[in-house]
Design a protein around this motif. Sequence first.
Motif, PDB file in Angstrom:
ATOM      1  N   CYS A   1     -21.272 -20.636  19.695  1.00 20.15           N
ATOM      2  CA  CYS A   1     -20.463 -19.253  19.629  1.00 20.15           C
ATOM      3  C   CYS A   1     -19.003 -19.614  19.131  1.00 20.15           C
TER       4      CYS A   1
ATOM      5  N   PHE B   1     -19.188 -19.686  15.725  1.00 19.67           N
ATOM      6  CA  PHE B   1     -19.599 -18.350  15.274  1.00 19.67           C
ATOM      7  C   PHE B   1     -18.486 -17.311  14.645  1.00 19.67           C
ATOM      8  N   VAL B   2     -17.380 -17.388  15.581  1.00 21.34           N
ATOM      9  CA  VAL B   2     -16.335 -16.383  15.046  1.00 21.34           C
ATOM     10  C   VAL B   2     -15.281 -16.889  14.346  1.00 21.34           C
ATOM     11  N   ASP B   3     -15.670 -18.163  13.625  1.00 17.77           N
ATOM     12  CA  ASP B   3     -14.894 -18.955  12.628  1.00 17.77           C
ATOM     13  C   ASP B   3     -15.508 -18.236  11.332  1.00 17.77           C
ATOM     14  N   LYS B   4     -14.444 -17.087  10.930  1.00 15.04           N
ATOM     15  CA  LYS B   4     -15.219 -16.548   9.451  1.00 15.04           C
ATOM     16  C   LYS B   4     -14.044 -16.480   8.576  1.00 15.04           C
TER      17      LYS B   4
ATOM     18  N   ARG C   1      -8.570 -17.597  18.939  1.00 15.68           N
ATOM     19  CA  ARG C   1      -9.643 -16.980  18.857  1.00 15.68           C
ATOM     20  C   ARG C   1     -10.586 -16.538  19.931  1.00 15.68           C
ATOM     21  N   TRP C   2     -10.317 -17.191  20.934  1.00 15.15           N
ATOM     22  CA  TRP C   2     -11.055 -16.968  22.280  1.00 15.15           C
ATOM     23  C   TRP C   2      -9.935 -16.695  23.342  1.00 15.15           C
TER      24      TRP C   2
ATOM     25  N   GLY D   1     -14.263 -13.685  21.665  1.00 11.94           N
ATOM     26  CA  GLY D   1     -13.806 -14.356  20.767  1.00 11.94           C
ATOM     27  C   GLY D   1     -13.968 -13.361  19.479  1.00 11.94           C
ATOM     28  N   SER D   2     -12.868 -13.538  18.840  1.00 10.73           N
ATOM     29  CA  SER D   2     -12.810 -12.687  17.438  1.00 10.73           C
ATOM     30  C   SER D   2     -12.475 -13.320  16.246  1.00 10.73           C
ATOM     31  N   SER D   3     -13.033 -13.117  15.192  1.00 11.51           N
ATOM     32  CA  SER D   3     -12.535 -13.941  14.017  1.00 11.51           C
ATOM     33  C   SER D   3     -11.387 -13.293  13.215  1.00 11.51           C
TER      34      SER D   3
END
Lengths: 1112, 556
Positions: free
Chosen positions: B24, B27-30, A674-675, A665-667
């Motif tokens: 998680c 978690f990657v929601d920024k 995202r995943w 996952g990356s923002s």
Amino acid sequence: MASLGRLKAGMPKRSQPAIKLAGKLPVYPAAQPSQIHGGKRLKLVLMPIMLAGLLVGLSLFNSVRAQQMDTIRGNVYSTVDGTPVVGASVTVKGSTQGTLTDSNGNFLLLANLPVILSFTDIAHLPQEVPVNENKLVSVGMQPSTTSLNDVVVVGYGEQQRGQVTGAVSTVDVTKTFRDRPLTDPIKGLQGVVPGLSISYSNGGLTAGATVRIRGIGSLVGSGSPLIMVDNVETDDLSVLNPDDIESVSVLKDAASTAIYGARAAFGVILIKTKTGRMNRPTQVTYSNNFYWSNPTTLPDYADPTKELPGIIKADERAGVTPELFGMDLNKLLAGIQNWKEKYAGTRTSDEMVLGEDFDMTDSTIPYFYRIWDVKKMMLRTQPGQQHNIRVSGGSENIAYYVSAGYSKEGGIMRVHPDQVQKYNISTGVTAHVTKWWDLNVKMLYRNFEYDYPFGYYGATQNYFYYMWRWGAYWPYGTYQGKYFRNIPAYLNAAQDNTVIDNYSRVDLSSNIKLTKDLNVHADYSIVRDNVVRQNTGGPVMAWNSWTSGTPFENISSSGYDYTSAEQMRNNINVFNIYATYDKHLAGSHHLKLMAGINAQSNSNIDFYAERKNILDPTKGYLDLASGDMTATGGNAQSAFAGYFGRVNYDYKDKYLLELDGRYDGSSSFAAKDRWSMFGSGSVGYRISKEKFMEFIKPFITDWKFRASYGAIGNQDLGGSNRYLPLMGAGAVAWVVNGVEAQGVGAPNAVANSLTWEKITTLNLGTDISMAHDKVSLSFDWFQRTNDGMLTQNAVASTFGTAAPWVNGGSMRTRGWELSLNGNLPVNKDLAFYGSLTLTDYKTVITKWDNASKLISQNYSGETYGDIWGFETDRYFTAADFNQDGSYATGVADQSGLASGNFKYGPGDIKYKDLDGNGVINGGDFSANNPGDLKVIGNTQPRYMYSFRLGGVYRNLDFDFFFQGVGKQSYWGTGDVAMPNFRGGDILYAHQLDYWTPDNTNAKYPNPYAGNASGKIPGLAAGGNNFYPQSKYLLNTAYLRLKNVSIGYTLPRQWLSRYDIKSVRLYVSGENLFTFSDLGVPLDPEALDGYSASTGRTFPIQRMYSFGAQIRL
Amino acid sequence: MKFKINKYYKLGLSLMAVALFTGCAKFVDKPPLDNFSNDEYWTSETNVRTYNWGFYEMFTGFGTGTNGDFYFTWLSDDQAPSGFTNFVLNAPASDGRWTFANIRKANIMLENIDKVPMDDEAKNHWKGVARFFRALAYFRLVKVFGDVPWINKSLDISEQDIIYKPRDSRALVMDSVLSDLNFAYANLRQTDQDNTVNKDVALALISRVGLYAGTYRKYHTELQLPDAEKFLTASKEASAKLMTAGYSLNPDFRTVYSSLDLSGDKECILYKQYEPGVLTHSVIGYTNSSTTMAGLNKNAIESFVCTDGFPIGVSKNYEGDEDLDHTRANRDHRLLETISDFLCYKTHLVNGLSASTGYRPAKFLQPADENQLAPYNSTDAPIFWLPEILDNYAEACAELDDMGKYTITQADLDNSVNKLRARSGVAALQVVGHQGTAINGVAFTDPAKDKDVPSLIWEIRRERRVELMMCGFRFYDLMRWKKGEKLDNTKNPDIFLGAKVPPADKLDLNSEGYIEPYAAGSNRIFTNKYYLSPVPTGQIALYPKDIQDGMQNPDW
């Protein structure tokens, strides 16, 4: 259990067995120290340590019994520098008897002679020594680089080299970093690993490297590999002290990087730092390095009496008055000739004499006649020094490691040199909390301070732009003790500006052994990087030689009358947890499973404040300025997380299989993307384990074939939040109530389809170990593709904004890597080693939205880095033209290429009419119809190679490291690369060989002022006689003697009385020789330059250093 | 015991793993902290207002550099730029005027307003603002390019059929513009904040757009465009509303062009505020520096009538142009204020000043401005102001009258142009018969009048020209009247002549002693293709082949 302290206090106690070995073993009685060493003083010192070592050895054994046996005493040392090999395992061949060497490399064994002793150690080649008599055995061990038993650090684990199936290279840390004046470890990795390219574009103290694994991976993002230091992403390796590095692994294919997910698309550099080890006595090491450096290659200034005629000629031909700032160049030339005749050689100071060295009147600008050695006036020998101290040790349950480093480097500018100082502190403690629980804490701190003169020309390195801009008659001296309007005046007046970067990190990690086969590791790291920058400008008082009357006044613009402060804070928090299950199953099946979770969050905050009108430049603080204030800032955050797993399976250690996967996952993406799941697989086949290969054993110890394939996403889209329709905020040119309205703009366009770039790597390789591991060879062939590479295509204005980024391109890189390592021990006193690496790859853009293949953009089928240009034919001669100046029959018409007043004539460059149409042009400026253009070179390095030769003779050791690039080119722009590039600024010494009717075989054509731009869109800078072309293309291939070091280890007997274990003195040289046929007098790596002026930058340095490494 | 501990740990670890697994995804929601995103922006009326400010940059005003709407719009028959200036002769690859950025911005605003929690009155007001600016953007596109694609929604890159759709007819686009403006007028607030787009501003734009489109449709008969009357009527009615809305003329003609502060100015409907150190412009600097100015030409100077109300070809009070004193004698005060009371030219600098024609533009000068240099000038710029409305009204009435759709009255003139004439000391214009003119009962026809234009319309156009000289209207006025030949120096030679001055060395004068600012042979030839600017070729090249043919304007 006995503690080390008790042992040292002379109260030996039999330890309980720490490790159980199979079978029943005899018990060794503790030997009396006096049996080993005769000297009493020595005895006192060595006894406790000896005992410790012995007991460590003894602790290996259970149910040990003493019988009538022979005592074998011995010492094990490294053949590289004669230092003791500590903790080497000494076993009796054919049995399980054995011990470990102590802190002096000594051991003691009881065995029935004759025996063959086998010595093994993680960092050295195994060795077997027959012992026939009861005596002191002295064994020198060769350091190993690629032993099959080497442990290779891979993603979230370790593997034995023999079982690695991905493309993984390791670095010989000692040879790479020792003796070298490195403040940034990445610099030391240049050329060391096949496929890892590290390049610099200048030699400044803070120059950053471009790091690539297997070339460029994407045209949008950074394309850099993921750099991990102890499981934490660390983009800037300069935070590390090279002295603290224990191992470096470079993971190159998808199979080895997939475990790190979408940040590892372009490879991973894994660095492990040193830690304390259990059951090791205290080791104290101090090392230092003092060095001096000078530029490798720089252009020479021409004698102005030879330079000015060329400039005058060029100006006249261009129809420009030959003048500079109002100085009539003919008058100037006469003045300089006069000065040469009357005053040259009589000058003893830098103070300039009015009427002799220069003229000035109230109504004209001054004329400068004195000829300076500009390089001497501007540059100096750079000093530097480094000091490192390291203390480590460990008892049975606690081990520690402490190191401190200091380095100071001075810059090259003579008047106001810049300077870097670094302090590193690194500590670590490891504890066996219980039998099944280990706890580690590590702390790293780095303070970096860079002091540099304020950049009156923008960046600091623009000083070089102006230093190289005008001839040697420019005023570098003083008049009445004050400078003229020239670089020294600015540097002299410039305030010291500083950047202070405090990087700190704490890692907490824990290992829990749940069962014999199952181990769980968890770690949490906190990284804080705080950067503070303080800049202050202010006035520069000097003789303003650009103005009539040469007033003494402020020559700086009021725009520089400000002070600013900037603060940045970068945070990284990382959490990892993973479990490893390692099981040998019945029937020679070996299974290793690993699964875990990784989470990382980053945040970056910065503030910048600036205030005009400084009250006193020496006190450059915001409160001490009175003018307008501006403040800006930023606050960004990102996060990554992943669930990863790996399966390793082997059957009889012969058939190897590895599967990796990561749900990542990356923002950087919208919720839908995202995943994503990425996976890879690799297989290995150790053909040497087959029965039918037995015959080859004497020659080939091990032979493995590897194949891997995997696909990873690349989440680096070259900008944050690219998936979001962001709306910029800013002041609007519309005043409401006396201030500008603050507006928010329309959002940028985003394509719903935007997603990861998909990076697929296929890797085929083989590893061969020959002559009992003394020689090893690895070869890899790879193909890496980037499908769905980010592009931003043209869109009609009706869309209303720039086109969104889409996954519209593709790129492919194919290449191979070879590495060869050899160790050749000749005898006890003499040993040699050598290594060779060779890499080549080529990148092709396979898909790009540019249907007409315009060369001004990328296009499908383009080899990345291609340089388009003309093929140089020869100089025109008078016979090529008719009386009226038109082209003679059969001579291609080149007039369309001329800019300004330029008209091709004799002595000018004649380009080849490649398409034979009688006209020299660029066709449609496209690859489909390039006219007379062709690809004349490529900017990407090909055939990168390195080789190392070294050895040990008694106490002397030597190491030569060469590094180079086989093929590469560059189109240099600016005045160093092209004479008269910018009107009449300067001609360097190497540019005096220009065409005249009497010198028709010259290097450069008939001078003409102003060659910066041409008429073909898409070509690099240069026009008229200097269109990008084969004749003046720079050849940036080179071979460097990157490092030489020669060390001498003092005989141990000299030192023992001072309680010093070893002292090694060394001298070392960096970049001592460079073989290059660049075409201009520059270092092939220092081609940077402000405003595209090749070479006007911090030069690359040649360094001489010496130092000592002392172990207590 | 050992086993038990391990078991607990195992359990603990498993639980931890489960907790992490569920954690998680979030978690990657920024989302960005220091940036707005369209998805989360539309939450309050304040945010809508913040978004709207960007539209105001469409009002260039005096401008920084040479992009201002005043003085710098010198390609006209009024000024002679310092260097010979021609039409763009070949279609360029790009042209910044071919832009749809504000149209997209307005469409996005329209699509998001309904999400914002506010009452319908507010929603309608802000929709009105968006449609007002969309109309303004389209009005500008049509003026330059004629037919343009009408796009009334924000586009996704996948909507290639809309991005690359053929141009819509200017008739359709202008109908849509009028409909946007009618919506804006109906829904805008009377006042949101001071000096912002409101009902009056919408009326002012309807007045401008209506006159433009109405006359364009009337005169460009080759296009056979319908509904000229509709647009002229819209202009007339909008102007009439504004004429009774409380605005009034300043005593001095030049106040509105040279005021340090236009707030409270009764002549202004909308103005652009300039403040030292905040937002400044260049118009004073450019008409007050050693750089050669784009002076007024002979043709422009001669368009000013005498104070008796008669054109110079008729007036008995005209004293000729032997020198500036004679030129200025007994003339419309607007002439006296539009140019300086001295001549300056390259062989006769006055305080370092020089104008290409000798006639130096003085209309925008303000000695009280604290900084006279470009780009630090801070006088306020009118955007919509009453004189234009009065001129629009008179012209719309006269055009409707000419078409037989309305009968213009003396009151119409007295309420509009005669107010402007009176302010500048010029006798009132009278209408006699059908499109005839008289002063104090004496009928007259300007001998310089175009033969195809009735006297009344001719005099009203003159009023517009002299009142709004150098205010950015003239070029497009000539385009809509189909009078492009006025820009052609071979047909209108006076536009390339300046003042009559004594001969001097290195000064080019024609045989009659008038300054010739350009070298002989510098000719600006007008052909019909110049009524429209070429669509940039780089844009056309992006279109599918079958659409490309229709993208370019005739003869380009």
